[in-house]
Design a protein around this motif. Structure first.
Motif, PDB file in Angstrom:
ATOM      1  N   ALA A   1      -3.902  -4.417  -0.064  1.00 36.39           N
ATOM      2  CA  ALA A   1      -5.247  -3.921   0.237  1.00 36.39           C
ATOM      3  C   ALA A   1      -5.165  -2.463   0.664  1.00 36.39           C
ATOM      4  N   SER A   2      -6.262  -1.762   0.453  1.00 37.21           N
ATOM      5  CA  SER A   2      -6.385  -0.385   0.885  1.00 37.21           C
ATOM      6  C   SER A   2      -7.712  -0.254   1.613  1.00 37.21           C
ATOM      7  N   CYS A   3      -7.682   0.240   2.853  1.00 37.63           N
ATOM      8  CA  CYS A   3      -8.896   0.417   3.637  1.00 37.63           C
ATOM      9  C   CYS A   3      -9.013   1.869   4.074  1.00 37.63           C
TER      10      CYS A   3
ATOM     11  N   GLN B   1      -2.843   1.457   3.652  1.00 38.55           N
ATOM     12  CA  GLN B   1      -2.496   0.490   2.618  1.00 38.55           C
ATOM     13  C   GLN B   1      -1.704  -0.641   3.273  1.00 38.55           C
TER      14      GLN B   1
ATOM     15  N   GLU C   1     -14.613   1.138   4.095  1.00 40.46           N
ATOM     16  CA  GLU C   1     -14.505   0.334   2.872  1.00 40.46           C
ATOM     17  C   GLU C   1     -13.095  -0.193   2.701  1.00 40.46           C
ATOM     18  N   CYS C   2     -12.981  -1.321   2.012  1.00 37.24           N
ATOM     19  CA  CYS C   2     -11.685  -1.933   1.704  1.00 37.24           C
ATOM     20  C   CYS C   2     -11.735  -2.492   0.282  1.00 37.24           C
ATOM     21  N   ALA C   3     -10.571  -2.485  -0.359  1.00 40.36           N
ATOM     22  CA  ALA C   3     -10.433  -3.086  -1.683  1.00 40.36           C
ATOM     23  C   ALA C   3      -8.998  -3.580  -1.813  1.00 40.36           C
ATOM     24  N   GLY C   4      -8.804  -4.582  -2.642  1.00 39.58           N
ATOM     25  CA  GLY C   4      -7.443  -5.058  -2.826  1.00 39.58           C
ATOM     26  C   GLY C   4      -7.366  -6.250  -3.747  1.00 39.58           C
ATOM     27  N   ALA C   5      -6.111  -6.602  -4.086  1.00 43.75           N
ATOM     28  CA  ALA C   5      -5.835  -7.756  -4.937  1.00 43.75           C
ATOM     29  C   ALA C   5      -4.374  -8.135  -4.796  1.00 43.75           C
TER      30      ALA C   5
END
Length: 84
Positions: free
Chosen positions: A55-57, A69, A47-51
């Motif tokens: 980003a952090s995976c 990160q 999974e990955c998320a960021g803005a």
């Protein structure tokens, strides 16, 4: 057991033994690596998320994982848990 079941069991064991989420690959991570370099080493992230350019995976599950990160396309920092 039939031959088919034995072969399936052997395949499952082989796949789990080949995990890229391990201490050896974790020790190859370095700040400044590109996302492409990390994915070449660890495969596609779970999974990955960021803005806003960050980003952090994560690769793995709740017990055994590597988290990276990114700032832009470069590794900023990373951590791991349960690695063997």
């Amino acid at each position: 057991m039939t031959f088919r079941r034995i072969a399936l069991l052997a395949l499952c064991i082989a796949i789990s033994a080949c995990s890229k989420i391990n201490q050896e690959n974790y020790s190859k991570l370095q700040a400044g690596m590109t996302k492409a370099d990390v994915e070449k080493l660890l495969g596609k992230p779970t999974e990955c998320a960021g803005a806003l350019g960050f980003a952090s995976c994560t690769w793995g599950d709740q017990k055994t994982y590597i988290s990276v990160q990114y700032a832009g396309d470069k590794v900023l920092m990373f951590s791991g848990e349960g690695l063997k």
